[in-house]
Scaffold this motif. Structure first.
Motif, PDB file in Angstrom:
ATOM      1  N   LEU A 147       1.038  35.283  21.839  1.00  0.00           N
ATOM      2  CA  LEU A 147      -0.218  34.664  22.265  1.00  0.00           C
ATOM      3  C   LEU A 147      -0.955  34.198  21.022  1.00  0.00           C
ATOM      4  O   LEU A 147      -1.004  34.896  20.013  1.00  0.00           O
TER       5      LEU A 147
ATOM      6  N   GLU B  36      -4.634  32.994  19.643  1.00  0.00           N
ATOM      7  CA  GLU B  36      -6.078  32.865  19.900  1.00  0.00           C
ATOM      8  C   GLU B  36      -6.701  32.125  18.719  1.00  0.00           C
ATOM      9  O   GLU B  36      -6.648  32.596  17.577  1.00  0.00           O
TER      10      GLU B  36
ATOM     11  N   SER C 166     -13.306  31.068  21.941  1.00  0.00           N
ATOM     12  CA  SER C 166     -11.881  31.241  21.652  1.00  0.00           C
ATOM     13  C   SER C 166     -11.037  30.359  22.553  1.00  0.00           C
ATOM     14  O   SER C 166     -11.304  30.260  23.753  1.00  0.00           O
TER      15      SER C 166
ATOM     16  N   TRP D 149      -6.988  29.727  23.856  1.00  0.00           N
ATOM     17  CA  TRP D 149      -5.760  30.529  23.977  1.00  0.00           C
ATOM     18  C   TRP D 149      -4.529  29.674  24.259  1.00  0.00           C
ATOM     19  O   TRP D 149      -4.589  28.731  25.056  1.00  0.00           O
TER      20      TRP D 149
ATOM     21  N   ALA E 278      -3.794  26.189  22.306  1.00  0.00           N
ATOM     22  CA  ALA E 278      -4.996  26.992  22.051  1.00  0.00           C
ATOM     23  C   ALA E 278      -6.130  26.086  21.561  1.00  0.00           C
ATOM     24  O   ALA E 278      -7.291  26.267  21.942  1.00  0.00           O
TER      25      ALA E 278
ATOM     26  N   ILE F 225      -1.512  32.910  30.423  1.00  0.00           N
ATOM     27  CA  ILE F 225      -2.057  31.845  29.564  1.00  0.00           C
ATOM     28  C   ILE F 225      -1.199  30.582  29.689  1.00  0.00           C
ATOM     29  O   ILE F 225      -1.708  29.481  29.938  1.00  0.00           O
TER      30      ILE F 225
END
Ligand SMILES: O=C(O)CCC(=O)c1ccccc1C(=O)O
Ligand SMILES: [Mg+2]
Length: 369
Positions: free
Chosen positions: A33, A35, A43, A45, A107, A297
């Motif tokens: 992941l 961030e 933030s 993602w 992200a 996500i």
């Protein structure tokens, strides 16, 4: 957009049921992941779709971590980014490694959409508020088991059934499925299990009224697929072979496919996905969004891109409960009557469940300027 730092987390999650294709079986997933933390405290993602083995493409979780930390993140932090469309060109001199690039770019897209107070769908030019959902059914231990699964999925409301095939698991199972369900929207995905020597065998599949056959030939081929398509009535859909809008253009010009499966990771991100979408509109080629057994996500990103107008065929973006006991976002992705609602909150429109993510984390790194 001012980026303050980037946090990489590697999490480990068990799939509810193992997933088998012509190349192998996945029972759990290690997932990176990304961030991206902005100076304003927001933030964004992203999720890499790479797995631990280089079984779908050449990337792995380990190569992604290496490429991200040693090359991509330093490039991203080097100079400001005004718009997410600047990310992929910034990575230009790192060849390939599209899953890794897409996770970071995704992200940044999420952060950008949040900073504009737009949903990711709207930021990308999405027009749909619901998307149609299909399901990808792996290779099973028995034909009976496969039939039962399909029956269950149809009851759940899925709008299209995709079965995985390989040379000893194709004609017989398709015959059996069609006997029970003569009319359902049905397709088959070979994950590269055939060669042009199988052309006569593959022609037998024409009798099953399939919506398409996905990636019958080699992962790096677009030439032979053109020869095969000229000898088949069933449309060919390319998955593994398409890495860019340029690949898509060449495949369309060569007649190598009539449909394209788009995966954000495989093509290096959302900006390139939009380019492929627009090219397909121009050439009247329908698109659908493929899946890589994503956690929440990546699933949220798939939902956002599927909201664009030319995703006219149900995709592989099934709801969270199809894959996971508990997904890493809140709320989880839910399906109703074969549809998933496109969230309208800022960015991906789902909240990462930070306490769950922390519990699942096996490796973490925070990188700033
Ligand atoms: O449910 C999903 O995410 C789709 C599953 C799927 O078909 C798949 C999963 C992992 C790797 C490749 C593929 C594929 O589409 O070829
Ligand atoms: Mg596929």
């Amino acid at each position: 957009m001012e980026i303050e730092r980037i946090i990489l987390r590697q999490i480990k999650m068990d799939l509810l049921t193992p997933f088998t294709t012509s190349v192998g079986t996945e029972v759990d997933k290690d997932i990176i992941l990304v961030e991206v933390v902005g100076k304003d405290g927001l933030s964004g993602w992203g999720e890499s779709v790479s797995i631990v083995q280089p079984m779908y493409n050449e990337e792995t979780v380990k190569t992604n971590w290496h490429i991200m930390t040693d090359f991509l993140i330093p490039l991203l932090l080097k100079e400001p980014i005004e718009h997410p469309d600047m990310v992929f060109p910034r990575f230009q001199y790192v060849r390939g490694n599209y899953n890794a690039k897409a996770a970071i770019e995704g992200a940044v897209w999420d952060l950008y959409a949040k900073s504009q107070n737009l949903s990711l769908s709207k930021a990308l030019g999405g027009v749909k508020d619901k998307i149609e959902v299909g399901v990808s059914v792996g290779i099973q231990h028995s034909e009976q088991q496969l039939l039962q699964q399909i029956e269950g999925y149809l009851q759940e409301g899925y709008k299209r059934i995709k079965v995985k095939i390989k040379p000893d698991w194709d004609v017989s199972i398709l015959k059996m499925i069609r006997k029970s369900f003569p009319q359902i929207p049905l397709m088959a995905d070979a994950n590269c299990a055939y060669t042009l020597d199988d052309i006569d065998h593959l022609r037998h599949l024409d009798e099953f009224n399939l919506m398409m056959i996905e990636q019958p030939l080699a992962h790096d081929d677009i030439i032979d697929h053109g020869v095969l398509q000229a000898n088949l009535e069933t449309p060919i859909c390319l998955d593994e072979s398409i890495h860019s809008a340029e690949d898509a253009r060449k495949a369309i010009e060569l007649g190598s496919c009539r449909i394209i499966n788009l995966k954000i990771g495989r093509v290096g991100g959302l900006s390139e996905s939009k380019k492929i979408h627009d090219l397909c509109v121009k050439h009247d080629i329908p698109l659908w969004c493929g899946g890589m057994l994503e956690a929440g996500i990546g699933r949220a990103h798939n939902i956002a891109i599927t909201s664009l107008s030319n995703f006219t065929i149900p995709g592989d973006t099934a709801p969270s409960a199809h894959y996971w006991k508990q997904d890493i976002i809140e709320p989880e992705v839910k399906m109703e009557n074969g549809l998933i609602a496109v969230p309208d909150g800022p960015g991906i429109g789902y909240e990462p469940n930070l306490s769950l993510i922390e519990r699942l984390t096996v490796k973490q790194s925070s990188i700033c300027l």
